[in-house]
Write an enzyme that holds these catalytic residues in place. Structure first.
Site, short mmCIF file in Angstrom:
data_model
loop_
_atom_site.label_atom_id
_atom_site.label_comp_id
_atom_site.label_asym_id
_atom_site.label_seq_id
_atom_site.Cartn_x
_atom_site.Cartn_y
_atom_site.Cartn_z
N SER A 81 1.38 8.35 -6.23
CA SER A 81 0.81 9.10 -5.11
C SER A 81 1.82 10.10 -4.56
O SER A 81 3.03 9.89 -4.65
CB SER A 81 0.41 8.16 -3.99
OG SER A 81 -0.42 7.15 -4.47
N1 SAH Z 1 1.94 2.55 -6.13
C1 SAH Z 1 2.00 3.18 -7.43
C2 SAH Z 1 0.77 4.02 -7.70
C3 SAH Z 1 -0.01 3.42 -8.78
S1 SAH Z 1 -1.56 4.16 -9.14
C4 SAH Z 1 3.29 3.92 -7.65
O1 SAH Z 1 4.14 3.98 -6.73
O2 SAH Z 1 3.48 4.41 -8.77
C5 SAH Z 1 -2.61 2.74 -8.89
C6 SAH Z 1 -2.41 1.61 -9.84
O3 SAH Z 1 -3.37 0.62 -9.49
C7 SAH Z 1 -2.66 1.93 -11.31
O4 SAH Z 1 -1.50 1.66 -12.03
C8 SAH Z 1 -3.81 1.00 -11.70
O5 SAH Z 1 -3.68 0.47 -13.00
C9 SAH Z 1 -3.66 -0.10 -10.66
N2 SAH Z 1 -4.85 -0.94 -10.45
C10 SAH Z 1 -6.16 -0.59 -10.39
N3 SAH Z 1 -6.94 -1.69 -10.18
C11 SAH Z 1 -6.08 -2.74 -10.08
C12 SAH Z 1 -6.26 -4.15 -9.87
N4 SAH Z 1 -7.48 -4.71 -9.73
N5 SAH Z 1 -5.17 -4.93 -9.83
C13 SAH Z 1 -3.92 -4.42 -9.98
N6 SAH Z 1 -3.69 -3.10 -10.20
C14 SAH Z 1 -4.76 -2.27 -10.25
#
Ligand code: SAH
Length: 239
Positions: A81
């Site tokens: 993000s």
């Molecule tokens: N906070 C992260 C942003 C990740 S984007 C950073 O700093 O890089 C959001 C992430 O949520 C993705 O990697 C996606 O695979 C994950 N995601 C989506 N649904 C999920 C679930 N049910 N449990 C765990 N992760 C999930």
């Protein structure tokens, strides 16, 4: 003030002692100034954002853009993000989560969606313990690799489906989601401590995604809908 640590550049780029235009520390300082101008005032959070090098979490080809206010690809169709969104969500979490008895930090927190691990590391600075769960094995492993050299003891990465939360660490002082579903799963509310806060994107009836804040008080659950946001979808299962 001490000088920025020297990093090896490309073999053909001579490292000069003078500050470089793209020096990470200067870029991070500019990011902090932008965030402050945009209303991020929490000192604990600003210190944390100033302490974590975003370049370390993105592909080296994107390193020069790591401090721009943009979401960047981290592989498998997922994104890290943009700084202003991370800061906005974490400020909401810090303001409403349960603090440690000395009031210095949040207690134990849970992040849904580790991605590259950037926000998990920031959480490690503002909370006593941070648990971060990711459903995609490849990203979970990438985040592990990213964290290994940082030697952070209070950030725990879990491979699993965050839809069911992570009961082993509950109750949480705060829960933050980096992926948006139709609603906030009941498991998250159950695993939240009384006095704690959830910050998450969810689908709104208007068709856009919105940020919601859920506070759990002795009197019950309070939910507030804030601005429109754009996050990757919350999906179930591990793959
Ligand atoms: N906070 C992260 C942003 C990740 S984007 C950073 O700093 O890089 C959001 C992430 O949520 C993705 O990697 C996606 O695979 C994950 N995601 C989506 N649904 C999920 C679930 N049910 N449990 C765990 N992760 C999930």
């Amino acid at each position: 003030m001490s000088a920025a640590p020297r990093r090896p550049g490309f073999p053909f780029v001579r490292q000069s002692a003078a500050p470089r235009v793209h020096d990470a520390i200067a870029a991070r300082a500019r990011m902090i100034e932008r965030l402050m101008a945009a209303g991020i005032r929490d000192a604990l959070l600003l210190r944390a954002l100033g302490a974590v090098d975003r370049r370390h979490f993105v592909d080296s080809a994107l390193a020069l853009r790591a401090y721009d206010d943009d979401a960047l690809p981290i592989g498998l169709g997922q994104t890290i993000s943009k700084p202003s969104v991370v800061a906005r969500m974490l400020q909401l979490l810090v303001q409403g989560g349960v603090r440690t008895p000395d009031g210095q930090r949040l207690g134990r927190v849970l992040e849904i969606g580790t991605g590259c691990g950037y926000q998990a590391v920031v959480l490690g600075h503002i909370a006593e313990e941070a648990y971060s769960i990711e459903r995609l094995r490849a990203l979970h492993e990438k985040a592990r690799e990213n964290l290994r050299p940082l030697r952070i003891a209070n950030v725990h990465l879990i491979l699993g489906d965050g839809m069911v939360g992570y009961p082993q660490g509950a109750p949480y002082a705060g829960i933050v989601a980096a992926a948006g579903g139709e609603a906030v799963p009941a498991a998250w509310v159950e695993q939240l401590a009384v006095g704690g806060r959830i910050v998450a994107p969810i689908a709104h009836k208007s068709g856009v995604q919105v940020l919601v804040v859920i506070d759990k008080t002795l009197a019950g659950i309070e939910q507030r809908v804030l601005e429109a946001v754009r996050f990757v979808p919350l999906k179930s299962g591990v793959s």
